[in-house]
Design a protein around this motif. Structure first.
Motif, PDB file in Angstrom:
ATOM      1  N   MET A 117      34.273 -20.613  -7.049  1.00 47.30           N
ATOM      2  CA  MET A 117      33.864 -19.295  -7.226  1.00 47.30           C
ATOM      3  C   MET A 117      34.861 -18.669  -8.109  1.00 47.30           C
ATOM      4  SD  MET A 117      32.072 -16.511  -6.153  1.00 47.30           S
ATOM      5  CE  MET A 117      32.051 -15.365  -4.663  1.00 47.30           C
ATOM      6  N   ILE A 118      34.441 -18.154  -9.230  1.00 44.28           N
ATOM      7  CA  ILE A 118      35.327 -17.734 -10.262  1.00 44.28           C
ATOM      8  C   ILE A 118      35.866 -16.037  -9.636  1.00 44.28           C
ATOM      9  CG2 ILE A 118      35.453 -16.336 -12.344  1.00 44.28           C
ATOM     10  CD1 ILE A 118      33.546 -18.641 -13.269  1.00 44.28           C
ATOM     11  N   LEU A 119      35.053 -15.352  -9.020  1.00 44.64           N
ATOM     12  CA  LEU A 119      35.730 -14.033  -8.197  1.00 44.64           C
ATOM     13  C   LEU A 119      36.417 -14.400  -7.173  1.00 44.64           C
ATOM     14  CD1 LEU A 119      32.190 -12.099  -8.380  1.00 44.64           C
ATOM     15  CD2 LEU A 119      34.168 -12.093 -10.156  1.00 44.64           C
ATOM     16  N   THR A 120      37.678 -13.761  -7.030  1.00 46.39           N
ATOM     17  CA  THR A 120      38.621 -14.040  -5.908  1.00 46.39           C
ATOM     18  C   THR A 120      38.678 -12.887  -5.022  1.00 46.39           C
ATOM     19  OG1 THR A 120      40.650 -13.167  -7.208  1.00 46.39           O
ATOM     20  CG2 THR A 120      40.096 -15.387  -7.211  1.00 46.39           C
ATOM     21  N   GLU A 121      38.184 -11.649  -5.393  1.00 44.46           N
ATOM     22  CA  GLU A 121      38.223 -10.440  -4.782  1.00 44.46           C
ATOM     23  C   GLU A 121      37.919  -9.246  -5.677  1.00 44.46           C
ATOM     24  OE1 GLU A 121      41.874  -9.160  -2.691  1.00 44.46           O
ATOM     25  OE2 GLU A 121      42.578 -10.863  -3.378  1.00 44.46           O
ATOM     26  N   ILE A 122      37.496  -8.061  -4.940  1.00 47.31           N
ATOM     27  CA  ILE A 122      37.311  -6.888  -5.741  1.00 47.31           C
ATOM     28  C   ILE A 122      38.620  -6.374  -5.985  1.00 47.31           C
ATOM     29  CG2 ILE A 122      36.486  -4.410  -5.355  1.00 47.31           C
ATOM     30  CD1 ILE A 122      33.893  -5.686  -3.890  1.00 47.31           C
ATOM     31  N   ASP A 123      38.963  -5.955  -7.292  1.00 48.98           N
ATOM     32  CA  ASP A 123      40.240  -5.497  -7.457  1.00 48.98           C
ATOM     33  C   ASP A 123      40.062  -3.784  -7.386  1.00 48.98           C
ATOM     34  OD1 ASP A 123      42.672  -6.108  -8.955  1.00 48.98           O
ATOM     35  OD2 ASP A 123      42.038  -4.300  -9.901  1.00 48.98           O
ATOM     36  N   HIS A 124      39.177  -3.260  -7.821  1.00 53.24           N
ATOM     37  CA  HIS A 124      39.016  -1.865  -7.653  1.00 53.24           C
ATOM     38  C   HIS A 124      37.561  -1.359  -7.980  1.00 53.24           C
ATOM     39  CE1 HIS A 124      39.784  -2.352 -12.081  1.00 53.24           C
ATOM     40  NE2 HIS A 124      39.003  -1.432 -12.308  1.00 53.24           N
ATOM     41  N   VAL A 125      37.362  -0.194  -7.765  1.00 54.43           N
ATOM     42  CA  VAL A 125      36.160   0.742  -7.865  1.00 54.43           C
ATOM     43  C   VAL A 125      36.775   1.755  -8.737  1.00 54.43           C
ATOM     44  CG1 VAL A 125      34.309   1.848  -6.986  1.00 54.43           C
ATOM     45  CG2 VAL A 125      34.868  -0.184  -5.980  1.00 54.43           C
ATOM     46  N   ALA A 126      36.195   1.927  -9.814  1.00 56.75           N
ATOM     47  CA  ALA A 126      36.705   3.020 -10.901  1.00 56.75           C
ATOM     48  C   ALA A 126      35.892   4.059 -10.767  1.00 56.75           C
ATOM     49  CB  ALA A 126      37.008   2.555 -12.035  1.00 56.75           C
ATOM     50  N   ILE A 127      36.508   5.325 -10.512  1.00 54.05           N
ATOM     51  CA  ILE A 127      35.678   6.461 -10.285  1.00 54.05           C
ATOM     52  C   ILE A 127      36.124   7.411 -11.630  1.00 54.05           C
ATOM     53  CG2 ILE A 127      34.963   8.426  -8.959  1.00 54.05           C
ATOM     54  CD1 ILE A 127      35.866   6.964  -6.731  1.00 54.05           C
ATOM     55  N   ALA A 128      35.280   7.975 -12.140  1.00 62.61           N
ATOM     56  CA  ALA A 128      35.662   8.929 -13.598  1.00 62.61           C
ATOM     57  C   ALA A 128      35.691  10.176 -13.134  1.00 62.61           C
ATOM     58  CB  ALA A 128      34.368   8.652 -14.721  1.00 62.61           C
ATOM     59  N   VAL A 129      36.815  10.976 -13.467  1.00 63.72           N
ATOM     60  CA  VAL A 129      36.658  12.420 -12.850  1.00 63.72           C
ATOM     61  C   VAL A 129      37.148  13.345 -13.866  1.00 63.72           C
ATOM     62  CG1 VAL A 129      37.356  11.552 -10.476  1.00 63.72           C
ATOM     63  CG2 VAL A 129      39.178  11.976 -12.162  1.00 63.72           C
ATOM     64  N   HIS A 130      36.802  14.716 -13.744  1.00 64.50           N
ATOM     65  CA  HIS A 130      37.240  15.427 -15.036  1.00 64.50           C
ATOM     66  C   HIS A 130      38.860  15.932 -14.790  1.00 64.50           C
ATOM     67  CE1 HIS A 130      33.669  16.129 -16.714  1.00 64.50           C
ATOM     68  NE2 HIS A 130      32.853  16.265 -15.649  1.00 64.50           N
ATOM     69  N   ASP A 131      39.139  15.886 -13.595  1.00 66.21           N
ATOM     70  CA  ASP A 131      40.508  16.575 -13.170  1.00 66.21           C
ATOM     71  C   ASP A 131      41.205  15.577 -12.309  1.00 66.21           C
ATOM     72  OD1 ASP A 131      42.656  17.952 -12.064  1.00 66.21           O
ATOM     73  OD2 ASP A 131      41.777  19.631 -12.444  1.00 66.21           O
ATOM     74  N   LEU A 132      42.073  15.036 -12.757  1.00 65.45           N
ATOM     75  CA  LEU A 132      42.741  13.592 -11.996  1.00 65.45           C
ATOM     76  C   LEU A 132      43.522  14.100 -10.784  1.00 65.45           C
ATOM     77  CD1 LEU A 132      43.075  10.549 -11.770  1.00 65.45           C
ATOM     78  CD2 LEU A 132      45.039  10.849 -13.266  1.00 65.45           C
ATOM     79  N   GLU A 133      44.332  15.507 -11.079  1.00 67.02           N
ATOM     80  CA  GLU A 133      45.245  16.059  -9.992  1.00 67.02           C
ATOM     81  C   GLU A 133      44.227  16.409  -8.752  1.00 67.02           C
ATOM     82  OE1 GLU A 133      48.398  15.795 -10.043  1.00 67.02           O
ATOM     83  OE2 GLU A 133      48.152  14.989 -12.123  1.00 67.02           O
ATOM     84  N   GLN A 134      43.124  16.955  -9.170  1.00 65.74           N
ATOM     85  CA  GLN A 134      42.286  17.321  -8.244  1.00 65.74           C
ATOM     86  C   GLN A 134      41.733  16.550  -7.340  1.00 65.74           C
ATOM     87  OE1 GLN A 134      38.631  19.788  -9.792  1.00 65.74           O
ATOM     88  NE2 GLN A 134      38.743  20.916  -7.804  1.00 65.74           N
ATOM     89  N   ALA A 135      41.272  15.211  -8.111  1.00 68.32           N
ATOM     90  CA  ALA A 135      40.882  13.971  -7.462  1.00 68.32           C
ATOM     91  C   ALA A 135      41.739  13.411  -6.659  1.00 68.32           C
ATOM     92  CB  ALA A 135      40.443  13.273  -8.566  1.00 68.32           C
ATOM     93  N   ILE A 136      43.020  13.573  -6.874  1.00 69.13           N
ATOM     94  CA  ILE A 136      44.155  12.834  -6.215  1.00 69.13           C
ATOM     95  C   ILE A 136      44.325  13.733  -4.918  1.00 69.13           C
ATOM     96  CG2 ILE A 136      46.658  12.482  -5.887  1.00 69.13           C
ATOM     97  CD1 ILE A 136      46.634  11.691  -8.965  1.00 69.13           C
TER      98      ILE A 136
END
Length: 133
Positions: free
Chosen positions: A1-20
């Protein structure tokens, strides 16, 4: 199996500070790593979830892939990052299965990783990032 695990799910946001702030308030989460990736025109904040991450990401310039995504589709899931032991071998395997690479060869990613992106048209409609630590 080439995949070892899920590294991340990326969520695109307009305002990074607000998302954090949302993730801190809603989940009690804290940012483990934050970085600007100049060559991609993005800023990211990584929140650890078990052995993986939620990657909150925003564009730092108009021509970045994240800025274009946000302009076209709005906020939401942008891509899935899968960990692999060998990014080049993973690209070859995906191409052999019919996928179309965005990156023909691995390149530097955030956190000192090596990455490559696979186009959604050849990957069941999902933008895939291969991540080698």
């Amino acid at each position: 199996m080439i995949l070892t695990e899920i590294d991340h799910v990326a969520i695109a946001v307009h305002d990074l500070e607000q998302a954090i702030f949302f993730y801190e308030s809603a989940f009690g989460a804290s940012v483990l790593h934050r970085e600007v990736v100049e060559h991609d025109g993005v800023e990211e904040a990584l929140i650890r979830v078990a052995d993986s991450y939620v990657q909150l990401t925003t564009g730092t310039r108009e021509d970045s892939p994240i800025s274009k995504f946000l302009a076209k589709r709005g906020e939401g899931v942008h891509h899935i990052g899968y960990r692999v032991d060998d990014c080049a071998a993973a690209i070859e395997s995906m191409v052999a299965a019919g996928a179309t690479p965005i990156d023909a060869e691995p390149r530097p990613g955030s956190r000192g990783t090596t990455v490559a992106f696979i186009h959604p048209k050849g990957a069941l409609g999902t933008l895939i990032e291969l991540v080698q630590e």
